[in-house]
Design an enzyme around this catalytic site. Sequence first.
Site, short mmCIF file in Angstrom:
data_model
loop_
_atom_site.label_atom_id
_atom_site.label_comp_id
_atom_site.label_asym_id
_atom_site.label_seq_id
_atom_site.Cartn_x
_atom_site.Cartn_y
_atom_site.Cartn_z
CG ASP A 30 -2.07 0.98 1.08
OD1 ASP A 30 -3.21 0.53 0.94
OD2 ASP A 30 -1.81 2.22 1.09
CB ILE A 31 0.82 4.28 -2.14
CG1 ILE A 31 1.92 5.17 -2.68
CG2 ILE A 31 -0.45 5.07 -1.84
CD1 ILE A 31 1.63 5.72 -4.07
CG ASN A 86 -11.90 -0.41 3.75
OD1 ASN A 86 -12.31 -0.70 4.86
ND2 ASN A 86 -10.70 0.09 3.54
CD GLN A 93 -14.67 -0.64 -2.81
OE1 GLN A 93 -15.82 -0.98 -2.46
NE2 GLN A 93 -14.05 -1.17 -3.83
CG HIS A 99 -8.53 -3.09 -2.65
ND1 HIS A 99 -9.49 -2.34 -3.31
CD2 HIS A 99 -8.33 -2.46 -1.47
CE1 HIS A 99 -9.83 -1.30 -2.57
NE2 HIS A 99 -9.14 -1.35 -1.43
CG HIS A 101 -6.61 -2.85 2.94
ND1 HIS A 101 -5.86 -1.70 2.79
CD2 HIS A 101 -7.79 -2.59 2.32
CE1 HIS A 101 -6.55 -0.79 2.12
NE2 HIS A 101 -7.73 -1.30 1.83
P1 5GP Z 1 -9.79 1.37 0.14
O1 5GP Z 1 -10.40 1.46 -1.24
O2 5GP Z 1 -9.76 -0.03 0.67
O3 5GP Z 1 -10.44 2.30 1.11
O4 5GP Z 1 -8.30 1.86 0.06
C1 5GP Z 1 -7.50 1.83 -1.09
C2 5GP Z 1 -6.05 1.74 -0.68
O5 5GP Z 1 -5.27 1.83 -1.85
C3 5GP Z 1 -5.58 2.84 0.27
O6 5GP Z 1 -5.04 2.24 1.45
C4 5GP Z 1 -4.50 3.59 -0.53
O7 5GP Z 1 -3.41 3.99 0.26
C5 5GP Z 1 -4.11 2.57 -1.58
N1 5GP Z 1 -3.70 3.18 -2.84
C6 5GP Z 1 -4.40 4.12 -3.54
N2 5GP Z 1 -3.73 4.44 -4.67
C7 5GP Z 1 -2.61 3.68 -4.69
C8 5GP Z 1 -1.51 3.56 -5.61
O8 5GP Z 1 -1.45 4.22 -6.65
N3 5GP Z 1 -0.54 2.67 -5.29
C9 5GP Z 1 -0.58 1.91 -4.16
N4 5GP Z 1 0.44 1.07 -3.96
N5 5GP Z 1 -1.58 1.99 -3.27
C10 5GP Z 1 -2.59 2.87 -3.53
#
Ligand code: 5GP
Length: 116
Positions: A30-31, A86, A93, A99, A101
């Site tokens: 995760d970034i 999420n 989300q 995805h 985590h």
């Molecule tokens: P969620 O959709 O589960 O709320 O979170 C998406 C996750 O993707 C976040 O934790 C965010 O830090 C990660 N994320 C978003 N854009 C990028 C990206 O371009 N590269 C990476 N490695 N992670 C990302």
Amino acid sequence: MDNCIFCKIANGAIPSKKVYEDGDMLAFHDIHPVAPVHFLIIPKLHVASLADCDSSHQALLGKLMVLAPQLAREQGLTDGFRIIVNTGRVGRQEVYHLHIHIMGGREPLPTMLRKD
Ligand code: 5GP
Ligand code: ZN
């Protein structure tokens, strides 16, 4: 999906710190990690959300879940970890490409949700 950031990561258009890759799955860090180890596993197939999954996605979801403990171990998470999926607006989300985590580290993680 043209405008999906995780599709772009899956096809290499956007770089990522790869943890694992095979024909239909990709795992990458995760970034913005919220734990000492924090990576994501995605199917390469674009599925927007867990809420969009049905029995046709059973094998895909099974593979995703079986991959999780294997990769967690390989990342040093030998004493447990947490998985979060999420889902949708209420689940906060942010990226609408399915995805999971995987998070962990040496010490126990914070409690899952504050009871307030
Ligand atoms: P969620 O959709 O589960 O709320 O979170 C998406 C996750 O993707 C976040 O934790 C965010 O830090 C990660 N994320 C978003 N854009 C990028 C990206 O371009 N590269 C990476 N490695 N992670 C990302
Ligand atoms: Zn996508």
